[in-house]
Structure formats: C-alpha cells, structure tokens
Design an enzyme around this catalytic site. Structure first.
Site, PDB file in Angstrom:
ATOM      1  N   HIS A 114       0.857  -1.188   0.000  1.00 21.95           N
ATOM      2  CA  HIS A 114       0.000   0.000   0.000  1.00 21.95           C
ATOM      3  C   HIS A 114       0.891   1.234   0.000  1.00 21.95           C
ATOM      4  O   HIS A 114       2.064   1.175   0.396  1.00 21.95           O
ATOM      5  CB  HIS A 114      -0.881   0.020   1.243  1.00 21.95           C
ATOM      6  CG  HIS A 114      -1.995  -0.971   1.224  1.00 21.95           C
ATOM      7  ND1 HIS A 114      -3.173  -0.765   1.897  1.00 21.95           N
ATOM      8  CD2 HIS A 114      -2.119  -2.187   0.635  1.00 21.95           C
ATOM      9  CE1 HIS A 114      -3.982  -1.794   1.715  1.00 21.95           C
ATOM     10  NE2 HIS A 114      -3.353  -2.682   0.967  1.00 21.95           N
ATOM     11  N   GLU A 160       0.943   3.714   2.008  1.00 21.37           N
ATOM     12  CA  GLU A 160       1.429   4.042   3.351  1.00 21.37           C
ATOM     13  C   GLU A 160       2.613   3.169   3.755  1.00 21.37           C
ATOM     14  O   GLU A 160       3.606   3.679   4.293  1.00 21.37           O
ATOM     15  CB  GLU A 160       0.306   3.860   4.388  1.00 21.37           C
ATOM     16  CG  GLU A 160      -0.882   4.768   4.170  1.00 21.37           C
ATOM     17  CD  GLU A 160      -2.007   4.149   3.345  1.00 21.37           C
ATOM     18  OE1 GLU A 160      -3.171   4.497   3.593  1.00 21.37           O
ATOM     19  OE2 GLU A 160      -1.719   3.305   2.465  1.00 21.37           O
ATOM     20  N   CYS A 178      -6.337   2.129   5.731  1.00 18.76           N
ATOM     21  CA  CYS A 178      -7.061   0.912   6.108  1.00 18.76           C
ATOM     22  C   CYS A 178      -6.519   0.422   7.462  1.00 18.76           C
ATOM     23  O   CYS A 178      -5.584   0.993   8.018  1.00 18.76           O
ATOM     24  CB  CYS A 178      -6.878  -0.167   5.042  1.00 18.76           C
ATOM     25  SG  CYS A 178      -5.190  -0.828   4.941  1.00 18.76           S
ATOM     26  N   CYS A 204      -2.745  -0.458   7.405  1.00 15.36           N
ATOM     27  CA  CYS A 204      -1.892   0.725   7.354  1.00 15.36           C
ATOM     28  C   CYS A 204      -1.966   1.522   8.649  1.00 15.36           C
ATOM     29  O   CYS A 204      -0.954   2.074   9.098  1.00 15.36           O
ATOM     30  CB  CYS A 204      -2.252   1.575   6.148  1.00 15.36           C
ATOM     31  SG  CYS A 204      -1.808   0.755   4.597  1.00 15.36           S
TER      32      CYS A 204
END
Length: 146
Positions: free
Chosen positions: A53, A55, A83, A86
């Site tokens: 992701h 992040e 999410c 993360c």
C-alpha cells in the site's frame, strides 16, 4: 485547504494510476526540517504483494532514509484514509500525525469504519484536499466498472 505535501501525495497517486494501480499516494515529512523523507504509492498489482500500500511503501522508505524504524517527529500525508493494516503500521512506526484526503467509507480505519488511533498518541486531520483526492479515485473506479 491546499497543502504542498498532499499535492506531492496526489502526484504519486497519479503515478499509481498510470501503472493501473488504485491511485493512492503517501509522503512522510520530518516535521523539524519539513523535509520529505519517504514516498509511496500503491503497488499491489505490480509487486503481487497485498502489503504494498502507499502508506507501507512510504514508511519503508522513510525508515531507510533515517536509519530507524521509529518515525516519531514525522507526519504522513496520504490521499485516502488508511485501512486497518496501514493504521497498524502507522501506530507501530510511531508517526505523530496523519493527514488524509478522501474518506474510505468501506475500509477506512481512522474514523470511517474504525477508530484505530483512539488511545494512541497520533493526531489526524481528515479531508485535506478531499475533492481532488476523491476525484482521482472516482475516475479510476468509474473506468474499471464500465
């Protein structure tokens, strides 16, 4: 409210978009000198890795830049509400602040679905350049749903 760091995160989101990835971008800024020390964008499809992701990519790069996993004294700017995975990475990396653009009504773990930072020493700011961040995501999903 426009922000130079969110603008950089949007540039990274557009890079993800150009690669066929969900367009999310993130930057990490060291607050003491306002320097960007980490950048990331979604690379799950490219890397065939569910952990890639924006992040987590930014956290990895920032940690390498400063030579430490502790990112206290730093802030993250990300185009979409993090999410749960993360949010956990943000907590564990000890970031101080999170600024996000678009809300994620389905999987957002900062304030939309869960409040992962409750009881943590992390301040968050929601809706930074929300219209611009949301538009990139909306355009992406409109195209793939045709």
């Amino acid at each position: 409210m426009e922000n130079i760091y969110m603008r950089e995160a949007l540039t990274l989101a557009k890079k993800a978009l150009s690669m066929g990835e969900v367009p999310v971008g993130a930057v990490i800024v060291r607050k003491s000198d306002k320097k960007i020390i980490g950048k990331g964008y979604n690379r799950r499809e490219t890397e065939k890795n569910p952990l890639s992701h924006a992040e987590t990519e930014a956290i990895l790069q920032a940690s390498k830049t400063i030579g430490d996993w502790r990112l206290d004294g730093c802030a993250m700017y990300v185009t979409l509400e993090p999410c749960l995975m993360c949010a956990g990475a943000i907590i564990n990396s000890r970031l101080d602040e999170v600024y996000f653009g678009a809300f994620d009504k389905r999987a957002g773990a900062v304030c939309s679905q869960k409040e992962s930072f409750a009881g943590e020493n992390i301040t968050y700011y929601a809706g930074i350049m929300e219209d611009e961040c949301s538009a990139v995501l909306k355009d992406f999903f409109d195209k793939i749903r045709r």
